[in-house]
Design an enzyme around this catalytic site. Structure first.
Site, PDB file in Angstrom:
ATOM      1  N   ASN D  25      41.875  44.883  25.856  1.00 34.77           N
ATOM      2  CA  ASN D  25      41.995  43.556  26.467  1.00 34.77           C
ATOM      3  C   ASN D  25      41.753  42.510  25.383  1.00 34.77           C
ATOM      4  O   ASN D  25      40.718  42.543  24.710  1.00 34.77           O
ATOM      5  CB  ASN D  25      40.965  43.413  27.598  1.00 34.77           C
ATOM      6  N   SER D  48      45.441  42.933  30.899  1.00 34.64           N
ATOM      7  CA  SER D  48      45.032  41.538  31.062  1.00 34.64           C
ATOM      8  C   SER D  48      44.431  41.343  32.438  1.00 34.64           C
ATOM      9  O   SER D  48      44.930  41.896  33.437  1.00 34.64           O
ATOM     10  CB  SER D  48      46.216  40.593  30.890  1.00 34.64           C
ATOM     11  N   GLU D  49      43.388  40.530  32.500  1.00 35.70           N
ATOM     12  CA  GLU D  49      42.761  40.263  33.790  1.00 35.70           C
ATOM     13  C   GLU D  49      43.661  39.437  34.702  1.00 35.70           C
ATOM     14  O   GLU D  49      43.337  39.227  35.873  1.00 35.70           O
ATOM     15  CB  GLU D  49      41.383  39.616  33.618  1.00 35.70           C
ATOM     16  N   SER D  50      44.809  39.005  34.213  1.00 30.63           N
ATOM     17  CA  SER D  50      45.796  38.389  35.103  1.00 30.63           C
ATOM     18  C   SER D  50      46.449  39.422  36.024  1.00 30.63           C
ATOM     19  O   SER D  50      47.189  39.045  36.937  1.00 30.63           O
ATOM     20  CB  SER D  50      46.866  37.658  34.294  1.00 30.63           C
TER      21      SER D  50
END
Lengths: 220, 243, 243, 220
Positions: D25, D48-50
Site C-alpha cells: 500500500n 489502495s484503501e479506496s
C-alpha cells in the site's frame, strides 16, 4: 366439537401475520410450510441464514441444486431478484435487525417471552445453529409449536426449564390450540382453535393467560 | 505487477502437496455449511491421508451425513478426521445430526471424551471468524445474552440491551471450497455454497482453495470477485468438471 | 414472493420526493470516498433544496473540491449542505483539503464554530458503520491506540497489544450512489465508487440509492449483487445515461 | 561530494524493499513513485484503501476513470486479476495484517518507531484518512521523507512532538540522506547518501543512531 389446528392450518395462521414488504426467515418444519400460504397481494421475501435472500419454494431431490439450500439443508428454487451472500453477511442481516419476522419452533415459551428451542436438557450436546442469532436479531419472533408435549406437559410456562435461546424475545405463539400474544403485561389469549374455550386453553397452559376482550375462534 | 510467472506460484497440482506442511496441533477452519455444497472434500480427504493429529477444527458442523445432499449422494466431510482420530477440539454451531440416534464419528469421539467441544451461535461463529480476518480483537453482540452459551463471558449493556463480548478466531490453515479461481487467487462461489468460506479465507495464515476451475488472471470480472486473491495462498483444481 | 407490483414500491420518480420526509435533526450517512465516483450528488442537491437543518453528516470527507475528478469537472458534494448551513455535526476521516489555504464551506463553518467535528480513522469509521448495520454494538481495534484520537476512549490489551473500544454508528437516512439497481433494490457499483456505500446502505433506517440505471428483478446475477435489496428502501435513477 | 537522494532515487531505494509476492500500500507522493521501480522479477500487488487490489500505474486526466482511483484521488489503470471491494473490506485487509508493506510519508519518526504523519500541531483540524489504520495494520511500515524540515529541524527525533499516528510501528526510514532501520535497540544507520559520513547524518538527527557494522553508501 373441539378441533385442534393441523400443521397446515397453523402454517396458514402464521402466514397471515406477514405484512406486505416483509423479509421473513422461516425455521425448519411448520415454519417452512408457511411459505405456501402467503396472503394474496402481499409481497414477502424469504431470507435464509444459509446465505440467500429472495428464494422460492422447496424443491424435490430431482430438481434440487446442492448449491442452493435453505438452513435446513432443503433445496430451494431461485427467483428473479434473488441474491446470495456469505454466512457473515447473512447474520449481519439478522443481528442488524433487518429481518422483519422469524418463525421458529420451540420446546418452551415463558410468559415473559423467553424462548427455549435449541437444547433438550440432559442430552449433553446441543445444536444451536442460528437460533440464538434469530432470537436476538429478528424484529418480530413468531413461535409455532404444539401446545403441550407428547406427555401432555405444557410448553407455555411461567419460566423455561429448558436451556434458553433468548430472553423476552417472543412476540406471538401459534399452537395447535391457540394464538397467544406476549405483551408487556404477559401472555394474552387472542384466538382459540374451534370448540376450545379460554378455560380449556388455560387448563393446558402453565403460563398465566389474560383473555383478550375480542377473543375469538381462529380465522384464516 | 502481476506476471504470468506468478500463476504457477499459487496453483498446486495435487491436494496432497497442498496440505503436506500442516503440522500436528494446527488450528483448521473447514466446513462450509454442512452439505456437499461448499465442502472442500478433496482437501479434507488429503488431510486425512496426511495424518496430522491434535487438530482444532473450526466449522459450522462436525460432519452431518446427508445434510443438503441428494438422496444417496456420498460426500466427504470433516467426519473423516474424527473417524481417523485427528481432532482434539471442535468449535461448531451445529455439531451433530438433529436426531440423537444418528451416530457420527464426531458424536462417538465426543461421547468417548476424545474431543473437546465448544458450541457457538452460528452468527457469532461467522462474526468471530470475520473479526479474526479483519483485525478486530473482540466485539459485543446481543446474541446469546442471558443463555448458557454466554456463561463465563463478559457482558455489558449498550442502549439498554445486554451484550456479550466475543473474541476473534484465527487459524493456521483454512480449507475453502470455491467455484472458480484465477491465477491471482481471486475466488467466486456458487449460490449458498459461499457460506462460511469467504470469512474463513480471511482468517487463516494459509488459505487453501479447492475449486472447480482455474482461469487466467483477468477472466474474473473485478466487480464479481468475492474473495480477493490477497487471502488465498494455494489453489488446487478438483478432478473432473463441475464436481 | 416478488411480484411486478413490488417494482413500483421502491422506485421513486424524483429525487425531491425521495428525500421529502427527512426531518430537521436527522442523522445522515453520505459521501462515497470524496470524489465524484460514488458521490450521490443528485440526492445531496435534493436535500439542499429540501432544507432540513441541524443534520449530523457521517462521511469520509466533508466536501473536497476536485478530489478524484477530471480537471475542471464540477460535482456536488456535501459541501453544499455546509454552504446552506444545514449541518451541526460531522463525523469524517478526511474533512478538509490537504492544503490549509483551500477554503471549503465545511472549513468555514468549522472555523466559525457552527459545526462540530469528530475525526475518525477511515478504517474505524468504515467498521463502525458496518457494525451499525450488523448489530455489533462495539468492537476493539488496534487502530489509533495511544494517539489523540483514542483520548477518552476505553482501551484494553488483547494478545499483548493495546486496542481501543469503538462504538457502532447508525443513521436515520443513508444516501447511496450505485451503478445499477433492480426493482427489488439489489445494487451493484463501479470500481472504487463502491467505497463507503455498501456499509452505509446497511446502517440506516431508510437507505436511498441514486443509480445510473434500474433494471427488472432477475437482470442482476444473484452472485454479483453487492448490496442485497433488504437494505434499500428507495431508488431513484439519475437523469441521462451513465452520469 | 555530498549528494542527497532526489525523489526518484528515494522511491527506487524504497522499491528495493519489496519482496516477491508482497501486497503493498503506497501513500501519496514519493511512496506512489515507488511503483515505477519494482525490481525485475519480483511480483508486487498494489492495494489502495479506496477499495482496489492489483491495480496498475497512475493515469493522466484524459485516460482516467472517476470510478477507479487510488486513495489520493489519482486515476489508476486496471490490470488483469484486479478486484474491487468496499471501504470496510479494504480496511479489513489492512487491520487484519494482510498488507505486507505500507509506504508512508511522515512529519516525524521517533527512535522507538513512533510515527507522526497526520496532523500539524496548532492547525486545529487534521485529516487522518487511513494513516492510523495502516500504521496499526500493515506488517511492515516504511517511511519515506526528507531528513530534516524546511527549517533544518530534525524529523528523526527522540520523542515525537507532533500528534502520533501510531506507536512503535515504523520499521525502516528512507530519507534523502540515509536509510535507517528501527530495531528493538533503537535506530540503526544502515546506508548513507553519497558523500555523507555517519557523523554527518547524526548531526542532522535528534534520535540516537547506532551505526551498522556494514554501513555503506546507498546502492540501487
Amino acid at each position: 366439537m373441539k378441533q385442534p389446528m393441523d400443521r397446515d392450518v397453523m402454517a396458514m395462521r402464521v402466514a397471515r401475520e406477514f405484512q406486505d414488504g416483509d423479509v421473513v426467515n422461516l425455521g425448519i418444519g411448520i415454519p417452512t410450510l408457511a411459505s405456501n400460504y402467503i396472503p394474496e397481494g402481499r409481497r414477502v421475501t424469504f431470507h435464509s441464514e444459509s446465505g440467500v435472500l429472495g428464494y422460492g419454494g422447496v424443491l424435490d431431490d430431482g430438481e434440487g441444486d446442492i448449491d442452493l439450500i435453505n438452513a435446513g439443508g432443503q433445496f430451494v428454487a431461485p427467483l428473479p431478484g434473488m441474491s446470495v451472500f456469505s454466512s457473515a453477511d447473512a447474520f449481519a442481516m439478522i443481528r442488524g435487525r433487518h429481518i422483519a419476522v422469524a418463525v421458529l419452533g420451540a420446546f418452551q415459551v415463558s410468559e415473559r417471552g423467553d424462548l427455549a428451542n435449541w437444547m433438550l436438557p440432559g442430552r449433553g450436546i446441543g445444536n444451536v445453529g442460528g437460533a440464538m442469532d434469530l432470537a436476538a436479531g429478528a424484529r418480530r419472533i413468531i413461535v409455532v409449536m404444539e401446545h403441550v408435549t407428547k406427555d401432555g406437559q405444557p410448553r407455555l410456562v411461567r419460566r423455561c426449564t429448558y436451556p434458553l435461546t433468548g430472553l423476552r424475545c417472543v412476540d406471538l405463539v401459534v399452537t395447535d390450540l391457540a394464538v397467544i400474544a406476549v405483551t408487556p403485561q404477559g401472555m394474552e389469549l387472542r384466538e382459540t382453535a374451534p370448540g376450545y374455550s379460554a378455560a380449556d386453553i388455560q387448563a393446558m397452559t402453565e403460563a398465566r393467560l389474560t383473555v383478550a376482550k375480542d377473543v375469538r375462534e381462529v380465522e384464516l | 505487477m502481476a506476471t504470468d510467472r506468478s500463476a504457477a506460484r499459487k496453483v498446486f497440482d495435487s491436494f496432497a502437496r497442498a496440505v503436506a506442511d500442516i503440522p500436528d496441533g494446527a488450528v483448521m477452519m473447514i466446513d462450509g455449511f454442512g452439505g456437499p455444497g461448499g465442502m472442500p472434500s478433496f482437501l479434507i480427504a488429503a488431510l486425512r491421508d496426511q495424518g496430522a493429529r491434535n487438530l482444532t477444527v473450526i466449522g459450522n458442523t462436525a460432519g452431518l451425513p446427508g445434510f443438503g445432499a441428494k438422496a444417496g449422494q456420498e460426500f466427504i466431510t470433516t467426519a473423516v478426521l474424527y473417524e481417523n482420530r485427528q481432532v482434539r477440539k471442535t468449535i461448531a454451531s451445529f455439531p451433530v445430526p438433529r436426531s440423537p440416534s444418528v451416530m457420527t464419528p464426531f458424536r462417538k469421539a465426543w461421547q468417548a471424551g476424545e474431543v473437546e467441544l465448544e458450541v457457538a451461535p452460528q452468527g457469532t461463529l461467522a462474526e468471530r471468524i470475520r473479526a479474526g480476518g479483519a483485525g478486530i480483537a473482540a466485539f459485543y453482540t446481543p446474541t446469546s445474552a442471558g443463555t448458557d452459551l454466554a456463561q463465563g463471558k463478559e457482558t455489558r449493556e449498550f442502549g439498554g440491551r445486554l451484550h456479550v463480548l466475543e473474541h476473534a478466531l484465527t487459524a493456521d490453515y483454512a480449507f475453502i471450497r470455491a467455484h472458480r479461481a484465477d491465477t491471482m487467487g481471486n475466488l467466486t462461489y456458487r449460490g449458498t455454497s459461499r457460506n462460511f468460506n469467504p470469512a474463513m479465507a480471511t482468517a487463516a495464515r494459509v488459505t487453501i482453495a479447492e475449486v472447480d476451475e482455474i482461469v487466467p488472471a483477468g477472466e474474473i470480472d473485478p466487480e464479481a470477485v468475492v474473495t480477493p486473491g490477497i487471502y488465498v495462498r494455494r489453489i488446487v483444481q478438483r478432478p473432473g468438471a463441475g464436481q
